[in-house]
Scaffold this active site. Structure first.
Site, PDB file in Angstrom:
ATOM      1  N   GLU A  25     -30.887  76.268  11.867  1.00 50.70           N
ATOM      2  CA  GLU A  25     -31.690  75.600  12.894  1.00 50.70           C
ATOM      3  C   GLU A  25     -33.174  75.986  12.784  1.00 50.70           C
ATOM      4  O   GLU A  25     -34.051  75.146  12.968  1.00 50.70           O
ATOM      5  CB  GLU A  25     -31.200  75.969  14.307  1.00 50.70           C
ATOM      6  CG  GLU A  25     -29.838  75.404  14.681  1.00 50.70           C
ATOM      7  CD  GLU A  25     -28.689  76.292  14.234  1.00 50.70           C
ATOM      8  OE1 GLU A  25     -28.898  77.225  13.420  1.00 50.70           O
ATOM      9  OE2 GLU A  25     -27.548  76.034  14.698  1.00 50.70           O
ATOM     10  N   LYS A 126     -40.211  90.943  -3.849  1.00 50.23           N
ATOM     11  CA  LYS A 126     -38.831  91.258  -3.495  1.00 50.23           C
ATOM     12  C   LYS A 126     -38.743  92.415  -2.516  1.00 50.23           C
ATOM     13  O   LYS A 126     -39.457  93.398  -2.639  1.00 50.23           O
ATOM     14  CB  LYS A 126     -38.059  91.649  -4.753  1.00 50.23           C
ATOM     15  CG  LYS A 126     -37.970  90.537  -5.748  1.00 50.23           C
ATOM     16  CD  LYS A 126     -36.656  89.813  -5.655  1.00 50.23           C
ATOM     17  CE  LYS A 126     -36.699  88.626  -6.607  1.00 50.23           C
ATOM     18  NZ  LYS A 126     -35.570  87.750  -6.436  1.00 50.23           N
ATOM     19  N   ARG A 533     -36.939  79.227   3.267  1.00 46.46           N
ATOM     20  CA  ARG A 533     -36.093  79.011   2.094  1.00 46.46           C
ATOM     21  C   ARG A 533     -34.796  79.804   2.172  1.00 46.46           C
ATOM     22  O   ARG A 533     -34.818  80.994   2.445  1.00 46.46           O
ATOM     23  CB  ARG A 533     -36.818  79.471   0.827  1.00 46.46           C
ATOM     24  CG  ARG A 533     -37.811  78.503   0.308  1.00 46.46           C
ATOM     25  CD  ARG A 533     -37.152  77.260  -0.275  1.00 46.46           C
ATOM     26  NE  ARG A 533     -38.182  76.561  -1.018  1.00 46.46           N
ATOM     27  CZ  ARG A 533     -38.275  76.608  -2.340  1.00 46.46           C
ATOM     28  NH1 ARG A 533     -37.388  77.243  -3.058  1.00 46.46           N
ATOM     29  NH2 ARG A 533     -39.255  75.993  -2.954  1.00 46.46           N
ATOM     30  N   ASP A 617     -31.651  82.777 -19.560  1.00 41.91           N
ATOM     31  CA  ASP A 617     -32.629  83.249 -18.570  1.00 41.91           C
ATOM     32  C   ASP A 617     -32.156  84.514 -17.857  1.00 41.91           C
ATOM     33  O   ASP A 617     -31.015  84.566 -17.400  1.00 41.91           O
ATOM     34  CB  ASP A 617     -32.854  82.175 -17.495  1.00 41.91           C
ATOM     35  CG  ASP A 617     -33.553  80.949 -18.053  1.00 41.91           C
ATOM     36  OD1 ASP A 617     -34.399  81.098 -18.946  1.00 41.91           O
ATOM     37  OD2 ASP A 617     -33.260  79.833 -17.569  1.00 41.91           O
ATOM     38  N   HIS A 659     -35.943  84.378 -20.760  1.00 39.52           N
ATOM     39  CA  HIS A 659     -37.071  84.164 -19.869  1.00 39.52           C
ATOM     40  C   HIS A 659     -36.973  85.129 -18.694  1.00 39.52           C
ATOM     41  O   HIS A 659     -35.903  85.313 -18.121  1.00 39.52           O
ATOM     42  CB  HIS A 659     -37.085  82.723 -19.359  1.00 39.52           C
ATOM     43  CG  HIS A 659     -37.970  82.527 -18.175  1.00 39.52           C
ATOM     44  ND1 HIS A 659     -39.340  82.560 -18.272  1.00 39.52           N
ATOM     45  CD2 HIS A 659     -37.691  82.353 -16.864  1.00 39.52           C
ATOM     46  CE1 HIS A 659     -39.858  82.406 -17.056  1.00 39.52           C
ATOM     47  NE2 HIS A 659     -38.874  82.278 -16.182  1.00 39.52           N
ATOM     48  N   GLU A 683     -43.457  85.707 -17.188  1.00 38.75           N
ATOM     49  CA  GLU A 683     -44.500  85.324 -16.233  1.00 38.75           C
ATOM     50  C   GLU A 683     -45.766  86.151 -16.455  1.00 38.75           C
ATOM     51  O   GLU A 683     -45.689  87.365 -16.570  1.00 38.75           O
ATOM     52  CB  GLU A 683     -43.961  85.570 -14.823  1.00 38.75           C
ATOM     53  CG  GLU A 683     -44.910  85.212 -13.712  1.00 38.75           C
ATOM     54  CD  GLU A 683     -44.262  85.461 -12.342  1.00 38.75           C
ATOM     55  OE1 GLU A 683     -43.067  85.124 -12.178  1.00 38.75           O
ATOM     56  OE2 GLU A 683     -44.940  85.989 -11.463  1.00 38.75           O
ATOM     57  N   HIS A 712     -46.305  78.414  -9.637  1.00 36.60           N
ATOM     58  CA  HIS A 712     -46.078  78.630  -8.206  1.00 36.60           C
ATOM     59  C   HIS A 712     -47.133  77.953  -7.354  1.00 36.60           C
ATOM     60  O   HIS A 712     -47.069  77.980  -6.133  1.00 36.60           O
ATOM     61  CB  HIS A 712     -46.009  80.115  -7.894  1.00 36.60           C
ATOM     62  CG  HIS A 712     -44.872  80.784  -8.615  1.00 36.60           C
ATOM     63  ND1 HIS A 712     -45.057  81.536  -9.742  1.00 36.60           N
ATOM     64  CD2 HIS A 712     -43.541  80.746  -8.390  1.00 36.60           C
ATOM     65  CE1 HIS A 712     -43.869  81.957 -10.170  1.00 36.60           C
ATOM     66  NE2 HIS A 712     -42.948  81.488  -9.370  1.00 36.60           N
ATOM     67  N   CYS A 744     -42.796  79.647 -15.590  1.00 35.77           N
ATOM     68  CA  CYS A 744     -41.427  79.527 -15.081  1.00 35.77           C
ATOM     69  C   CYS A 744     -41.050  78.052 -15.073  1.00 35.77           C
ATOM     70  O   CYS A 744     -41.797  77.209 -15.577  1.00 35.77           O
ATOM     71  CB  CYS A 744     -41.354  80.143 -13.676  1.00 35.77           C
ATOM     72  SG  CYS A 744     -39.674  80.409 -13.083  1.00 35.77           S
TER      73      CYS A 744
END
Ligand code: GLN
Ligand code: ZN
Length: 776
Positions: A25, A126, A533, A617, A659, A683, A712, A744
């Site tokens: 929600e 992270k 996300r 990857d 990768h 990257e 990005h 990426c």
């Protein structure tokens, strides 16, 4: 000190609860607000409703609504950002968004998280060893701290009005500064932790304010104390001691400090020796401390994080109650909690009625974990009180090892008979010569990371297939049309190594999970990855094998459309594990080898189909790296081995690519080398090619493609910019090793910007190639 109240710490609690909503929600509310489809009042009302229903749910599950056992762990976007705005730590480039008191409105808050036309958002990285990402505060010598945003107080009052005495939570001051990075212009090596003295008065002020609002208990999360830090231990010890000496010295609520994700080690006695009223330890992943470490506890309540907050398996209550008894010997009073916030797990296993009942019975999502905590709390001082529950849990868990699919002889025979040769390819020189004969690539070959933009047509085709509105054949036709478009585009732009574009993949891990035995998908098992996300990790519950080829038909179709080499695309074993909920009944390395063998078979089939290059990857290689250095070697050993097992069946002439992304490779360069891939794309665009210096220092001798296009951001890099990045790379990498590729996958981008960017990328490669020839 004087605390406002002396209500005892609740017997049962959790560190935090998911906040995205049982049916996402919050995601929907926030995204519709961002898109201008709803107004701020609506969003605030929806958020308040969500908070209210979460508190009610927790009360229903057995957390007492009246005694601070329910943490106020709501956030519109991220808990670190919430703490940053509470203490007024707004980066200079966003300063104009704050009012005179440093306060931000909700729009400004979202702007810090998402950026605007002129300004980059806060960096995202992270959160410990999880797949959650937090926003990195920027702290400089001049950052002004003030008690700016008072949302925690407002949310406490809102809850109180509805009959819930919640426990406000904030990132603790030491962790807040350790998670921060030096603001731009701070001077080299500026440590945000050096601002502790200036930050503490603001925390003190927050505590006073919360006390005046009637808050009984407040929670400070200090997970950074369980991870090795680039700060010497004396400095760290002094910071912890100082912080909690100052914070316990005012008019304030009682304080709980949490240390989730591992063991606080030598900082545990430091915390135990302060005047805080409750200390949480991760008693699931961390070790049960020895008596000496907790000697200073005194009256401080030990909050035992016995129930795993990070994975989804039903608790072994017998084992947990054993740990509980040991902890009871170490402290005057023990309460029960989760090891970490439940942020990392979905809400409710009962929502997954489609799952096999046996599998479902082994699961505990957030709500089941709350119930486990409540059960264990009844065993404090009376272990026999939960004898029935212990027996019931044991009975369920006992069905696991022998259940069909959990242990399969044919899979075990394969992993059991592996020898050194299975992890070893021919020497690089041999491979290089063999590949050269097959591939005939120009210097500085151009390629991409794999995915091309996922258009709304592609996504809607997948949705219609799922709903049965599109036949399998029509779906295949739609994907093929997309593959054709991607191949044609790459031909036009002049790429040397082509990809099929991965249109058939919802997600690079989920897609493989859906095609391998041993995995099961959930329907409602969403967990927050960052902001709005979410991901829906699959459950890896049984022995893994591959019933049939997965990617071969798509790659073969792509190959049929072009004379250029087509690169097959696979997700590596470590990343598949990192982004799934993985079985806890055997070492991760064992599970990784099973996945690796399935991928090995896939590579063999790609080779038979004439695919000359395969990319495996491993973007999550860095993510699972243990927080303590002492544990890293073991991890790197099994993770590197799994990759090698997956790829070492490839013939010498098959070029193996890998990768990696999500930065900070310094710590794992040796492991990247040990993967022994022929070409590694990595990257690098944002960090201005820093990684190539690391690679050179390490003596990396094989192909390397430092990303030259930051995917990005929607920004289109100019040919000149890409050319300069390539020149910078050439200062450190010989031209014979250099590849040209984006940072990426392009999945989240749009075709227009991608076409332009990739065109600039190939043009830059050609220009640099020509200058190399001219210089000869
Ligand atoms: N091949 C994947 C893609 O291009 C890699 C994505 C990733 O590294 N996260 O989408
Ligand atoms: Zn990547």
């Amino acid at each position: 000190m004087s605390t406002t109240a002396s209500t005892p710490f609740p017997a049962a609690t959790i560190v935090g609860y998911p906040r995205i909503g049982r049916r996402r929600e919050l995601k929907k509310a926030v995204e519709s607000y961002w898109a201008g489809r709803s107004d701020a009042t609506t969003l605030q009302r929806e958020a308040a409703d969500l908070r209210h229903s979460q508190y009610s749910r927790l009360a229903e599950l057995g957390l007492d609504a009246s005694n601070s056992s329910i943490p106020a762990s709501f956030s519109f976007y991220d808990q670190v950002l919430d703490t940053a705005v509470a203490v007024g730590a707004v980066p200079q480039r966003f300063a104009s968004l704050a009012d005179d008191d440093g306060r931000l409105g909700l729009d400004a808050y979202f702007t810090l998280a998402r950026g605007d036309a002129e300004n980059q958002p806060l960096e995202m990285t992270k959160w410990f060893d999880s797949n959650y990402h937090y926003l990195v505060p920027e702290i400089g010598p001049d950052t002004k701290f003030s008690y700016a945003n008072r949302w925690i107080r407002e949310q406490f009052a809102e809850a109180a009005e509805a009959g819930f005495t919640t426990r406000p939570t904030l990132i603790g001051p030491v962790t807040f500064l350790l998670l921060s990075k030096a603001a731009e212009g701070s001077g080299a090596g500026f440590p945000p932790l050096s601002r502790l003295e200036d930050l503490l008065p603001v925390y003190t002020q927050i505590l006073e304010d919360l006390a005046s609002a009637g808050v009984q208990w407040v929670q400070f999360d200090e997970p950074s104390l369980v991870a090795d830090q680039p700060v010497d231990s004396a400095t760290l010890t002094a910071a912890v001691e100082r912080a909690y000496t100052v914070l316990t010295d005012g008019n304030r609520p009682q304080i709980l400090v949490t240390t989730p994700y591992g063991s606080a080690g030598e900082l545990l006695p430091v915390l135990a020796g302060t005047d805080i009223e409750a200390l949480h330890i991760d008693a699931f992943k961390g070790t049960v401390p020895d008596a000496g470490a907790l000697r200073g506890l005194g009256d401080t309540v030990l909050v035992a994080g016995l129930v795993d907050g990070h994975n989804i398996w039903k608790a072994d209550l017998e084992d947990a109650s054993g740990r509980l008894s040991r902890l009871e010997e170490l402290a005057g009073r023990v309460a029960v909690s989760t090891s970490t916030s439940l942020l990392h797990v979905p809400y409710d296993a009962d929502d997954e009625q489609q799952l096999d009942p046996a599998l479902r019975s082994w699961l505990a999502f957030a709500d089941q974990k709350v119930a486990e905590v409540v059960t264990l709390s009844r065993a404090v001082g009376a272990p026999e009180a939960i004898a029935t529950e212990i027996a019931a849990a044991a009975e369920v868990l006992a069905t696991r090892p022998s259940a069909s699919g959990v242990r399969r002889a044919e899979v075990r025979e394969r992993t059991g008979s592996l020898g050194d040769d299975d992890f070893q390819r021919p020497d690089y020189e041999v491979r290089q010569a063999a590949q050269k004969a097959v591939l005939d690539l120009p210097p500085l070959p151009t390629t991409t990371t794999g995915s091309f933009p996922q258009t709304s047509e592609v996504r809607s085709a997948r949705a219609r297939l799922r709903k049965g509105e599109l036949s399998g054949d029509d779906y295949t036709a739609a994907m093929r049309a997309e593959i054709r478009r991607v191949i044609e585009l790459q031909e036009e732009l002049g790429f040397d190594v082509l990809v099929h574009g991965e249109p058939e993949r919802n997600d690079m891990v989920q897609y493989f999970a859906e095609h391998l035995d041993g995995f099961e998908a959930t329907v409602h098992g969403w967990v927050q990855s960052y902001g709005s996300r979410c991901t829906r990790p699959a459950i890896l519950w049984g022995d893994v094998s591959r019933p049939e080829p997965i990617t071969v038909p798509w790659s073969s179709y792509a190959k049929s459309l072009t004379d250029k080499p087509v690169k097959g695309m696979l997700t590596g074993p470590v990343t598949i594990l990192a982004w799934s909920f993985v079985r806890d009944d055997q070492p991760l390395g064992e599970t990784a080898n099973q996945v690796a063998l399935a991928l090995r078979d896939e590579i063999a089939d790609l080779e038979s189909a004439g695919i000359p290059i395969v990319q495996v990857d491993e973007p999550a290689l860095r993510e699972l790296l243990p927080l303590r250095q002492a544990e890293q070697a073991h991890y790197l050993d099994w993770s590197v081995n799994a990759f090698r097992l997956a790829t070492s069946g490839a013939a010498a002439e098959t070029q193996v690519h890998t990768h990696l992304c999500y930065s900070e490779f310094g710590a794992v360069i040796g492991a990247i080398d040990a993967l022994n891939a022929d070409v590694t794309s990595i990257e690098a665009a944002r960090s201005k090619m820093e990684v190539v210096t690391d690679l050179r220092q390490h003596g990396f001798s094989r192909g390397v493609g430092p990303g030259v296009y930051d995917i990005h951001s929607p920004r289109v890099p100019s040919t000149e910019e890409v050319r300069q990045l390539l020149q910078a790379a050439l200062d450190h990498v010989p031209a014979s090793q250099l590849w040209v590729n984006p940072d990426c996958g392009l999945k989240t981008r749009g075709y227009e910007e991608v076409t332009e960017s990739l065109g600039n990328l190939t043009q830059a490669a050609v220009a640099v190639r020509e200058s190399l020839v001219a210089a000869r």
